[in-house]
Design a protein around this motif. Structure first.
Motif, PDB file in Angstrom:
ATOM      1  N   THR A  14      84.639  32.360  76.587  1.00  0.00           N
ATOM      2  CA  THR A  14      84.345  32.279  75.031  1.00  0.00           C
ATOM      3  C   THR A  14      85.056  31.769  73.673  1.00  0.00           C
ATOM      4  OG1 THR A  14      83.339  34.868  75.743  1.00  0.00           O
ATOM      5  CG2 THR A  14      82.892  34.300  72.859  1.00  0.00           C
ATOM      6  N   VAL A  15      84.441  31.424  72.652  1.00  0.00           N
ATOM      7  CA  VAL A  15      85.028  30.711  71.984  1.00  0.00           C
ATOM      8  C   VAL A  15      85.117  31.205  70.391  1.00  0.00           C
ATOM      9  CG1 VAL A  15      83.239  29.468  71.210  1.00  0.00           C
ATOM     10  CG2 VAL A  15      86.277  28.738  70.974  1.00  0.00           C
ATOM     11  N   THR A  16      85.949  31.136  69.357  1.00  0.00           N
ATOM     12  CA  THR A  16      85.715  31.822  68.339  1.00  0.00           C
ATOM     13  C   THR A  16      86.984  31.076  67.572  1.00  0.00           C
ATOM     14  OG1 THR A  16      85.633  34.011  67.029  1.00  0.00           O
ATOM     15  CG2 THR A  16      86.759  33.841  68.397  1.00  0.00           C
TER      16      THR A  16
ATOM     17  N   LEU B 279      89.374  45.791  58.268  1.00  0.00           N
ATOM     18  CA  LEU B 279      89.500  44.826  58.528  1.00  0.00           C
ATOM     19  C   LEU B 279      88.945  44.598  57.056  1.00  0.00           C
ATOM     20  CD1 LEU B 279      87.967  43.594  61.747  1.00  0.00           C
ATOM     21  CD2 LEU B 279      90.580  43.933  61.318  1.00  0.00           C
ATOM     22  N   ALA B 280      88.941  45.875  56.462  1.00  0.00           N
ATOM     23  CA  ALA B 280      88.387  45.509  54.452  1.00  0.00           C
ATOM     24  C   ALA B 280      87.461  44.589  54.793  1.00  0.00           C
ATOM     25  CB  ALA B 280      89.834  45.296  53.525  1.00  0.00           C
ATOM     26  N   GLY B 281      86.420  44.816  55.644  1.00  0.00           N
ATOM     27  CA  GLY B 281      85.269  44.061  55.678  1.00  0.00           C
ATOM     28  C   GLY B 281      84.913  42.495  55.786  1.00  0.00           C
ATOM     29  N   GLN B 282      86.588  42.040  56.388  1.00  0.00           N
ATOM     30  CA  GLN B 282      86.167  40.713  57.537  1.00  0.00           C
ATOM     31  C   GLN B 282      85.718  41.111  58.655  1.00  0.00           C
ATOM     32  OE1 GLN B 282      89.871  38.375  56.665  1.00  0.00           O
ATOM     33  NE2 GLN B 282      90.064  39.279  54.777  1.00  0.00           N
ATOM     34  N   PRO B 283      84.812  39.774  59.095  1.00  0.00           N
ATOM     35  CA  PRO B 283      84.795  39.907  59.852  1.00  0.00           C
ATOM     36  C   PRO B 283      85.885  39.824  61.668  1.00  0.00           C
ATOM     37  CG  PRO B 283      84.357  37.202  59.497  1.00  0.00           C
ATOM     38  CD  PRO B 283      84.889  38.266  58.336  1.00  0.00           C
ATOM     39  N   PRO B 284      85.571  40.294  62.837  1.00  0.00           N
ATOM     40  CA  PRO B 284      86.719  40.494  63.511  1.00  0.00           C
ATOM     41  C   PRO B 284      86.572  39.107  64.500  1.00  0.00           C
ATOM     42  CG  PRO B 284      84.830  42.117  63.970  1.00  0.00           C
ATOM     43  CD  PRO B 284      84.509  41.903  62.994  1.00  0.00           C
TER      44      PRO B 284
ATOM     45  N   VAL C  45      78.017  48.826  68.929  1.00  0.00           N
ATOM     46  CA  VAL C  45      78.503  48.902  66.822  1.00  0.00           C
ATOM     47  C   VAL C  45      79.242  47.196  66.916  1.00  0.00           C
ATOM     48  CG1 VAL C  45      80.648  49.289  65.757  1.00  0.00           C
ATOM     49  CG2 VAL C  45      79.341  50.894  66.815  1.00  0.00           C
ATOM     50  N   ALA C  46      80.041  46.592  67.483  1.00  0.00           N
ATOM     51  CA  ALA C  46      81.034  45.060  67.461  1.00  0.00           C
ATOM     52  C   ALA C  46      80.604  43.754  67.628  1.00  0.00           C
ATOM     53  CB  ALA C  46      81.989  45.020  67.912  1.00  0.00           C
ATOM     54  N   GLY C  47      79.209  44.044  68.531  1.00  0.00           N
ATOM     55  CA  GLY C  47      78.524  43.215  68.904  1.00  0.00           C
ATOM     56  C   GLY C  47      78.910  41.951  69.026  1.00  0.00           C
ATOM     57  N   PRO C  48      78.840  40.360  69.690  1.00  0.00           N
ATOM     58  CA  PRO C  48      79.253  39.693  70.337  1.00  0.00           C
ATOM     59  C   PRO C  48      81.150  39.225  70.055  1.00  0.00           C
ATOM     60  CG  PRO C  48      77.780  38.073  68.715  1.00  0.00           C
ATOM     61  CD  PRO C  48      77.998  40.080  68.529  1.00  0.00           C
ATOM     62  N   THR C  49      81.494  40.067  69.571  1.00  0.00           N
ATOM     63  CA  THR C  49      82.853  39.238  69.143  1.00  0.00           C
ATOM     64  C   THR C  49      83.199  39.691  70.437  1.00  0.00           C
ATOM     65  OG1 THR C  49      83.051  40.625  67.438  1.00  0.00           O
ATOM     66  CG2 THR C  49      84.537  40.568  68.339  1.00  0.00           C
ATOM     67  N   PRO C  50      84.821  38.632  70.202  1.00  0.00           N
ATOM     68  CA  PRO C  50      84.544  38.030  72.329  1.00  0.00           C
ATOM     69  C   PRO C  50      86.232  39.702  72.005  1.00  0.00           C
ATOM     70  CG  PRO C  50      85.041  35.991  70.728  1.00  0.00           C
ATOM     71  CD  PRO C  50      84.125  37.421  69.710  1.00  0.00           C
ATOM     72  N   LEU C  51      86.128  39.775  73.722  1.00  0.00           N
ATOM     73  CA  LEU C  51      86.174  41.428  73.893  1.00  0.00           C
ATOM     74  C   LEU C  51      87.011  40.854  74.989  1.00  0.00           C
ATOM     75  CD1 LEU C  51      84.690  44.917  73.370  1.00  0.00           C
ATOM     76  CD2 LEU C  51      85.879  43.667  75.661  1.00  0.00           C
ATOM     77  N   VAL C  52      88.215  41.699  75.247  1.00  0.00           N
ATOM     78  CA  VAL C  52      89.103  41.572  76.320  1.00  0.00           C
ATOM     79  C   VAL C  52      90.108  42.831  76.472  1.00  0.00           C
ATOM     80  CG1 VAL C  52      89.545  39.271  76.371  1.00  0.00           C
ATOM     81  CG2 VAL C  52      91.712  40.860  75.772  1.00  0.00           C
TER      82      VAL C  52
ATOM     83  N   PHE D 135      88.953  43.971  81.245  1.00  0.00           N
ATOM     84  CA  PHE D 135      87.788  43.593  80.994  1.00  0.00           C
ATOM     85  C   PHE D 135      87.503  41.957  79.944  1.00  0.00           C
ATOM     86  CE2 PHE D 135      88.927  47.718  79.463  1.00  0.00           C
ATOM     87  CZ  PHE D 135      88.079  48.474  80.506  1.00  0.00           C
ATOM     88  N   GLU D 136      86.304  41.784  79.646  1.00  0.00           N
ATOM     89  CA  GLU D 136      85.995  40.183  79.491  1.00  0.00           C
ATOM     90  C   GLU D 136      84.804  40.484  78.626  1.00  0.00           C
ATOM     91  OE1 GLU D 136      84.975  36.809  77.515  1.00  0.00           O
ATOM     92  OE2 GLU D 136      84.725  36.632  79.940  1.00  0.00           O
ATOM     93  N   GLY D 137      84.348  40.291  77.758  1.00  0.00           N
ATOM     94  CA  GLY D 137      83.018  40.619  77.125  1.00  0.00           C
ATOM     95  C   GLY D 137      82.572  42.306  77.678  1.00  0.00           C
ATOM     96  N   ASP D 138      81.453  42.205  78.177  1.00  0.00           N
ATOM     97  CA  ASP D 138      80.984  43.509  78.586  1.00  0.00           C
ATOM     98  C   ASP D 138      80.808  43.184  80.342  1.00  0.00           C
ATOM     99  OD1 ASP D 138      79.148  41.522  79.377  1.00  0.00           O
ATOM    100  OD2 ASP D 138      77.620  42.488  78.553  1.00  0.00           O
ATOM    101  N   ARG D 139      82.097  42.391  80.539  1.00  0.00           N
ATOM    102  CA  ARG D 139      82.095  43.036  81.808  1.00  0.00           C
ATOM    103  C   ARG D 139      83.401  43.448  82.834  1.00  0.00           C
ATOM    104  NH1 ARG D 139      79.943  37.292  80.895  1.00  0.00           N
ATOM    105  NH2 ARG D 139      81.884  37.042  79.784  1.00  0.00           N
ATOM    106  N   ILE D 140      83.776  43.499  83.584  1.00  0.00           N
ATOM    107  CA  ILE D 140      84.470  44.601  83.631  1.00  0.00           C
ATOM    108  C   ILE D 140      84.858  44.321  85.911  1.00  0.00           C
ATOM    109  CG2 ILE D 140      85.547  46.672  85.087  1.00  0.00           C
ATOM    110  CD1 ILE D 140      82.759  48.115  83.101  1.00  0.00           C
TER     111      ILE D 140
END
Length: 404
Positions: free
Chosen positions: A8-10, A44-49, A72-79, A193-198
């Motif tokens: 995933t890229v951001t 984050l004071a309103g800034q996007p993650p 809650v966080a939507g598609p924000t990259p997650l590990v 974890f990565e995204g919603d994958r375990i």
């Protein structure tokens, strides 16, 4: 075996990095996940993650937990990964329950997130694929400098070989930091974890951190020698059979101090020979030591958590709580030196928590005190990564860190 690779890229505009931390010790996975990520995002004071890092107890329904976070966080990259305890902002969450979430804006960094399976079958190849995927996910022209945050299933083994694979791709200029997932000391199932994958039993995830300036990875342990240099003369995987031509367990035992009462339930509950205050120091060419945890099992065999190959030079090492605590300030100060840091990512071994015992919370408090206004965020691992300018870089019972 079918292998799954994801990336995933951001990216975000170059501004000052912001960090927010949230946690929950609720037993309900949905309630805990939502509460922790909302608190993190509020910081984050309103800034996007741009990136979420999630550490959690294996006791949760992890699918429900991650769905709650992403709801809650939507598609924000997650590990992230399961742990044997977490710590942040001077607070310790002991093994058994709890989730901690770190939310980061991009600031001057670019993050590329990826994951792989197949660490058990082909650890070097898995490391190569993971490094390439994370680097590619960071996008074109990712920056003049970089580091890799590496999280692995802590029971998969082959951690140094996985790191070797990463090193083959990134080379010496790119340091690697991270840790092996825990499972509240149960030694049954660890997850990344990565995204919603375990991923379990051979998975790994990584974050490529592209940066405008060099990033520093630091590792210190605090252990001291209690033996002369020794040679492992026979071993079989995790079983150390002979040291200097003598039965290995006998050599290990004769260095125990009867006055040191550091035997804890810790990692190896069925093994009364596990004393968390004793280990091996694998002697490096420069004279430094990589710590390797060891214990005597119920059959009287000496076992390590990471293989010690035949003819490896080692010293038996020991520690007391004050030895481990003494290095915390040095690790933090070296990691933040010369930079206007926002967050310190730290990784400490659960064996250290065993030795610290009732002083377990002191390590987290001292890390934060040394960091000052810098946010601290970490977990207790089944092994730590800290590779800077050499291939070796997988540790036990060590504190490692990087500051962004």
């Amino acid at each position: 075996m079918r292998r799954l690779d994801h990336a995933t890229v951001t990216s975000q505009p170059d501004t000052r990095l912001r960090a927010g931390v949230g946690y929950s010790e609720s037993a309900d996975p949905v309630e805990a996940g939502q509460a922790a990520v909302r608190a993190a995002l509020d910081g984050l004071a309103g800034q996007p993650p741009a990136l979420l890092i999630v550490y959690a107890s294996v006791s949760y329904d992890l699918i429900a937990l991650l769905h709650a976070v992403r709801g809650v966080a939507g598609p924000t990259p997650l590990v992230g990964c399961t742990t044997s305890g977490q710590f942040h902002e001077g607070r310790l969450i002991t093994p058994g329950i709890g989730i901690s979430v770190l939310a980061l804006t991009a600031g001057p960094y670019r993050f590329g997130v990826a994951s792989v399976t197949g660490v058990r079958d082909d650890p070097v190849g898995a490391g190569q694929r993971l490094a390439r995927a994370a680097r590619e996910a960071a996008g074109p022209e990712p920056g003049p400098h970089a580091a890799v945050l590496l999280l692995t299933t802590g029971l998969a083994g082959h951690q140094q070989e996985l790191l070797n694979g990463v090193h083959k791709v990134v080379g010496a200029p790119v340091p690697v930091v991270g840790g092996g997932a825990g499972d509240d000391r149960l030694l049954v199932r660890t997850c990344v974890f990565e995204g919603d994958r375990i991923y379990t039993d051979g998975g790994a995830s990584a974050v490529w951190i592209a940066a405008p300036e060099p990033l520093t990875v630091v590792a210190e342990h605090g252990w001291h020698d209690v033996s002369l240099p020794l040679l492992v003369t026979r071993s079989d995987g995790l079983v150390i059979q002979e040291i200097g031509g003598r039965p290995a367990a006998e050599v290990f035992r004769e260095h125990f101090d009867d006055d040191v009462g550091h035997e804890r339930p810790g990692l190896v509950r069925p093994a009364p020979g596990y004393l968390s205050a004793y280990a091996f120091g694998l002697i490096e060419p420069d004279g430094g030591k990589l710590i390797r945890g060891a214990y005597i099992d119920t059959d009287g065999q000496l076992r390590s958590f990471t293989p010690l190959p035949p003819y490896a030079p080692v010293q038996i090492v020991a520690c007391a709580p004050e030895d481990l605590l003494r290095v915390t300030e040095d690790v933090v100060e070296q990691a933040v030196a010369g930079r206007d840091a926002t967050v310190l990512l730290a990784f400490s071994c659960v064996a250290r928590l065993d030795v610290l015992a009732e002083q377990g919370a002191v390590e987290a408090a001292r890390i934060q005190a040394a960091a000052g206004d810098v946010t601290t965020f970490g977990f207790y691992t089944y092994g730590e990564f800290a590779r800077t300018n050499r291939v070796a870089g997988y540790h036990n019972a060590t504190l490692t860190a990087i500051a962004l």
